[in-house]
Write a protein that holds these residues in place. Structure first.
Motif, PDB file in Angstrom:
ATOM      1  N   ARG A   1       6.298  -4.336 -10.006  1.00  0.00           N
ATOM      2  CA  ARG A   1       5.686  -5.022  -8.873  1.00  0.00           C
ATOM      3  C   ARG A   1       4.811  -4.099  -8.049  1.00  0.00           C
ATOM      4  O   ARG A   1       4.166  -4.534  -7.095  1.00  0.00           O
ATOM      5  CB  ARG A   1       6.764  -5.613  -7.972  1.00  0.00           C
ATOM      6  CG  ARG A   1       7.704  -6.575  -8.677  1.00  0.00           C
ATOM      7  CD  ARG A   1       8.851  -6.949  -7.768  1.00  0.00           C
ATOM      8  NE  ARG A   1       9.877  -7.694  -8.476  1.00  0.00           N
ATOM      9  CZ  ARG A   1      11.087  -7.928  -7.990  1.00  0.00           C
ATOM     10  NH1 ARG A   1      11.415  -7.470  -6.790  1.00  0.00           N
ATOM     11  NH2 ARG A   1      11.971  -8.612  -8.688  1.00  0.00           N
ATOM     12  N   ILE A   2       4.814  -2.811  -8.362  1.00  0.00           N
ATOM     13  CA  ILE A   2       4.143  -1.821  -7.525  1.00  0.00           C
ATOM     14  C   ILE A   2       2.945  -1.193  -8.214  1.00  0.00           C
ATOM     15  O   ILE A   2       1.841  -1.167  -7.673  1.00  0.00           O
ATOM     16  CB  ILE A   2       5.143  -0.721  -7.103  1.00  0.00           C
ATOM     17  CG1 ILE A   2       6.299  -1.326  -6.290  1.00  0.00           C
ATOM     18  CG2 ILE A   2       4.438   0.376  -6.310  1.00  0.00           C
ATOM     19  CD1 ILE A   2       7.448  -0.375  -6.044  1.00  0.00           C
ATOM     20  N   SER A   3       3.157  -0.667  -9.427  1.00  0.00           N
ATOM     21  CA  SER A   3       2.096   0.086 -10.103  1.00  0.00           C
ATOM     22  C   SER A   3       2.314   0.052 -11.611  1.00  0.00           C
ATOM     23  O   SER A   3       3.461   0.108 -12.077  1.00  0.00           O
ATOM     24  CB  SER A   3       2.090   1.538  -9.612  1.00  0.00           C
ATOM     25  OG  SER A   3       1.194   2.323 -10.367  1.00  0.00           O
ATOM     26  N   PRO A   4       1.212   0.019 -12.402  1.00  0.00           N
ATOM     27  CA  PRO A   4       1.345   0.020 -13.860  1.00  0.00           C
ATOM     28  C   PRO A   4       1.344   1.417 -14.477  1.00  0.00           C
ATOM     29  O   PRO A   4       1.336   1.540 -15.696  1.00  0.00           O
ATOM     30  CB  PRO A   4       0.088  -0.748 -14.293  1.00  0.00           C
ATOM     31  CG  PRO A   4      -0.935  -0.354 -13.272  1.00  0.00           C
ATOM     32  CD  PRO A   4      -0.186  -0.199 -11.968  1.00  0.00           C
ATOM     33  N   ILE A   5       1.367   2.467 -13.665  1.00  0.00           N
ATOM     34  CA  ILE A   5       1.186   3.821 -14.219  1.00  0.00           C
ATOM     35  C   ILE A   5       2.416   4.322 -14.963  1.00  0.00           C
ATOM     36  O   ILE A   5       2.300   5.212 -15.799  1.00  0.00           O
ATOM     37  CB  ILE A   5       0.763   4.829 -13.125  1.00  0.00           C
ATOM     38  CG1 ILE A   5       1.789   4.870 -11.980  1.00  0.00           C
ATOM     39  CG2 ILE A   5      -0.620   4.488 -12.601  1.00  0.00           C
ATOM     40  CD1 ILE A   5       1.439   5.871 -10.893  1.00  0.00           C
TER      41      ILE A   5
ATOM     42  N   LEU B   1       0.821  -1.206   0.000  1.00  0.00           N
ATOM     43  CA  LEU B   1       0.000   0.000   0.000  1.00  0.00           C
ATOM     44  C   LEU B   1       0.855   1.257   0.000  1.00  0.00           C
ATOM     45  O   LEU B   1       0.627   2.193  -0.785  1.00  0.00           O
ATOM     46  CB  LEU B   1      -0.930   0.001   1.211  1.00  0.00           C
ATOM     47  CG  LEU B   1      -1.846   1.214   1.363  1.00  0.00           C
ATOM     48  CD1 LEU B   1      -2.786   1.343   0.174  1.00  0.00           C
ATOM     49  CD2 LEU B   1      -2.635   1.127   2.673  1.00  0.00           C
ATOM     50  N   SER B   2       1.863   1.318   0.859  1.00  0.00           N
ATOM     51  CA  SER B   2       2.728   2.495   0.932  1.00  0.00           C
ATOM     52  C   SER B   2       3.540   2.668  -0.350  1.00  0.00           C
ATOM     53  O   SER B   2       3.746   3.790  -0.822  1.00  0.00           O
ATOM     54  CB  SER B   2       3.667   2.393   2.136  1.00  0.00           C
ATOM     55  OG  SER B   2       2.937   2.388   3.342  1.00  0.00           O
ATOM     56  N   SER B   3       4.002   1.557  -0.926  1.00  0.00           N
ATOM     57  CA  SER B   3       4.756   1.632  -2.184  1.00  0.00           C
ATOM     58  C   SER B   3       3.897   2.216  -3.296  1.00  0.00           C
ATOM     59  O   SER B   3       4.355   3.048  -4.090  1.00  0.00           O
ATOM     60  CB  SER B   3       5.258   0.251  -2.589  1.00  0.00           C
ATOM     61  OG  SER B   3       6.183  -0.251  -1.668  1.00  0.00           O
ATOM     62  N   ARG B   4       2.630   1.784  -3.354  1.00  0.00           N
ATOM     63  CA  ARG B   4       1.737   2.289  -4.394  1.00  0.00           C
ATOM     64  C   ARG B   4       1.471   3.782  -4.199  1.00  0.00           C
ATOM     65  O   ARG B   4       1.459   4.562  -5.159  1.00  0.00           O
ATOM     66  CB  ARG B   4       0.431   1.505  -4.392  1.00  0.00           C
ATOM     67  CG  ARG B   4      -0.442   1.781  -5.620  1.00  0.00           C
ATOM     68  CD  ARG B   4      -1.715   0.970  -5.608  1.00  0.00           C
ATOM     69  NE  ARG B   4      -1.444  -0.446  -5.384  1.00  0.00           N
ATOM     70  CZ  ARG B   4      -1.881  -1.130  -4.338  1.00  0.00           C
ATOM     71  NH1 ARG B   4      -2.612  -0.535  -3.414  1.00  0.00           N
ATOM     72  NH2 ARG B   4      -1.592  -2.406  -4.212  1.00  0.00           N
ATOM     73  N   ARG B   5       1.278   4.203  -2.946  1.00  0.00           N
ATOM     74  CA  ARG B   5       1.054   5.623  -2.680  1.00  0.00           C
ATOM     75  C   ARG B   5       2.292   6.444  -3.056  1.00  0.00           C
ATOM     76  O   ARG B   5       2.179   7.508  -3.671  1.00  0.00           O
ATOM     77  CB  ARG B   5       0.720   5.831  -1.206  1.00  0.00           C
ATOM     78  CG  ARG B   5       0.359   7.278  -0.858  1.00  0.00           C
ATOM     79  CD  ARG B   5       0.074   7.435   0.617  1.00  0.00           C
ATOM     80  NE  ARG B   5      -0.989   6.558   1.048  1.00  0.00           N
ATOM     81  CZ  ARG B   5      -0.883   5.678   2.036  1.00  0.00           C
ATOM     82  NH1 ARG B   5       0.275   5.537   2.671  1.00  0.00           N
ATOM     83  NH2 ARG B   5      -1.896   4.927   2.369  1.00  0.00           N
ATOM     84  N   ALA B   6       3.471   5.937  -2.709  1.00  0.00           N
ATOM     85  CA  ALA B   6       4.699   6.638  -3.074  1.00  0.00           C
ATOM     86  C   ALA B   6       4.840   6.734  -4.585  1.00  0.00           C
ATOM     87  O   ALA B   6       5.227   7.785  -5.122  1.00  0.00           O
ATOM     88  CB  ALA B   6       5.907   5.935  -2.467  1.00  0.00           C
ATOM     89  N   ALA B   7       4.528   5.644  -5.293  1.00  0.00           N
ATOM     90  CA  ALA B   7       4.625   5.652  -6.753  1.00  0.00           C
ATOM     91  C   ALA B   7       3.699   6.696  -7.360  1.00  0.00           C
ATOM     92  O   ALA B   7       4.084   7.429  -8.290  1.00  0.00           O
ATOM     93  CB  ALA B   7       4.286   4.266  -7.306  1.00  0.00           C
ATOM     94  N   GLU B   8       2.484   6.797  -6.843  1.00  0.00           N
ATOM     95  CA  GLU B   8       1.548   7.794  -7.359  1.00  0.00           C
ATOM     96  C   GLU B   8       2.046   9.219  -7.086  1.00  0.00           C
ATOM     97  O   GLU B   8       1.907  10.111  -7.928  1.00  0.00           O
ATOM     98  CB  GLU B   8       0.173   7.573  -6.730  1.00  0.00           C
ATOM     99  CG  GLU B   8      -0.498   6.288  -7.204  1.00  0.00           C
ATOM    100  CD  GLU B   8      -1.700   5.900  -6.364  1.00  0.00           C
ATOM    101  OE1 GLU B   8      -1.971   6.585  -5.351  1.00  0.00           O
ATOM    102  OE2 GLU B   8      -2.367   4.905  -6.716  1.00  0.00           O
ATOM    103  N   ASN B   9       2.650   9.425  -5.919  1.00  0.00           N
ATOM    104  CA  ASN B   9       3.180  10.748  -5.605  1.00  0.00           C
ATOM    105  C   ASN B   9       4.370  11.107  -6.495  1.00  0.00           C
ATOM    106  O   ASN B   9       4.524  12.263  -6.924  1.00  0.00           O
ATOM    107  CB  ASN B   9       3.583  10.816  -4.133  1.00  0.00           C
ATOM    108  CG  ASN B   9       2.381  10.708  -3.203  1.00  0.00           C
ATOM    109  OD1 ASN B   9       1.242  10.955  -3.607  1.00  0.00           O
ATOM    110  ND2 ASN B   9       2.632  10.339  -1.957  1.00  0.00           N
TER     111      ASN B   9
END
Length: 292
Positions: free
Chosen positions: A268-272, A239-247
């Motif tokens: 492994r974290i986000s497809p964005i 969850l924290s990794s995904r939030r960091a990736a979005e930021n």
């Protein structure tokens, strides 16, 4: 837990460790496993003794209930790991020089900004070795540095390491990979075995305090061409990794590049992000036309 005295062993109970771990995770996104118990116990002992509180329970109550941001910052400074040195994983600095910067210059020229600025962010910057390494590599090896404006920003969650980064004083371990001519050119000896980076390099980097998982705080970071965010996502859960990736995505310009550590993978974290295979390895690009 009984009252701690300077001579008795300090150790959190399992319940105290779990409460502290949950609290710290909610505030920072960083999660400690039970394998880190010894590390956490020793660092919490320093926080409790430094606060003047008689016990962990009293200290933790003051931390959670009282309006004491300085206590949370002291805790964060104790529990974050700051392992770094100059020219670390410098294959990514090679990638920055070529092909990333030439590609970015071409994009800036198409947008009517042939002289930049090219904006680079180092996060977390720890004690400053990474952003200062970037500055020296650009000054020494990028032919366009006299023609194109470059902004280097650096950020970390730990206020203590930021103060040390701004001061820019380093020992032999940090400097072991700095070429001797660069050491003579960009540093001055201050004490035996310690060198301070010259004012011109220190003045080229702007430092900020921020938590990469704090979406609100990260909104002030925008329009960066390159972000170095290396060896920090490994400390986060999914969850924290995904939030960091979005930021981080929001902090980049469309077409901008994210550099992760060699043991990290955005797949492994986000497809964005779009993986970009460079000669030196994988970078992650914010797609052009992508909205924040």
């Amino acid at each position: 837990m009984t009252r701690a005295t300077p001579t008795e062993e300090f150790r959190l109970t399992d319940a105290e460790f779990e409460r502290l771990r949950e609290y710290f995770y909610k505030r920072t996104g960083i999660q400690f496993t039970p394998a880190k118990r010894y590390f956490v116990d020793k660092r919490i002992e320093a926080c409790v003794r430094g606060s003047g509180q008689p016990s962990f329970a009293a200290w933790f109550s003051a931390l959670r209930v009282g309006d004491r941001p300085e206590m949370l910052q002291a805790l964060t400074n104790q529990l974050t790991v700051n392992e770094t040195y100059f020219m670390r994983e410098d294959y990514q600095f090679d990638a920055l020089l070529d092909p990333v910067l030439p590609r970015l210059l071409a994009e800036h020229a198409r947008a009517g900004r042939p002289r930049g600025p090219i904006r680079i962010l180092s996060l977390p910057c720890s004690t400053g070795e990474e952003p200062y390494s970037i500055a020296m590599r650009l000054l020494e090896e990028w032919p366009e540095i006299d023609r194109v404006d470059v902004e280097i920003h650096a950020a970390d969650i730990d206020s203590d390491v930021l103060a040390r980064a701004r001061h820019g004083s380093y020992g032999a371990r940090s400097l072991q990979r700095v070429p001797k001519p660069w050491l003579a050119k960009y540093f001055r000896s201050v004490t035996a075995g310690r060198y301070q980076i010259e004012d011109a390099i220190r003045g080229a980097v702007t430092f900020h305090r921020v938590n990469v998982c704090d979406t609100h705080a990260m909104r002030v970071f925008a329009g960066f061409d390159v972000i170095f965010c290396r060896n920090v996502l490994i400390y986060f859960d999914e969850l924290s990794s995904r939030r960091a990736a979005e930021n981080l995505f929001g902090a980049l310009r469309p077409g901008g590049y994210l550099m992760l550590g060699h043991a990290e993978s955005m797949s492994r974290i986000s497809p964005i992000f779009t993986p970009e295979r460079l000669p030196q390895g994988i970078a992650y690009q914010r797609p052009t036309g992508a909205s924040a």
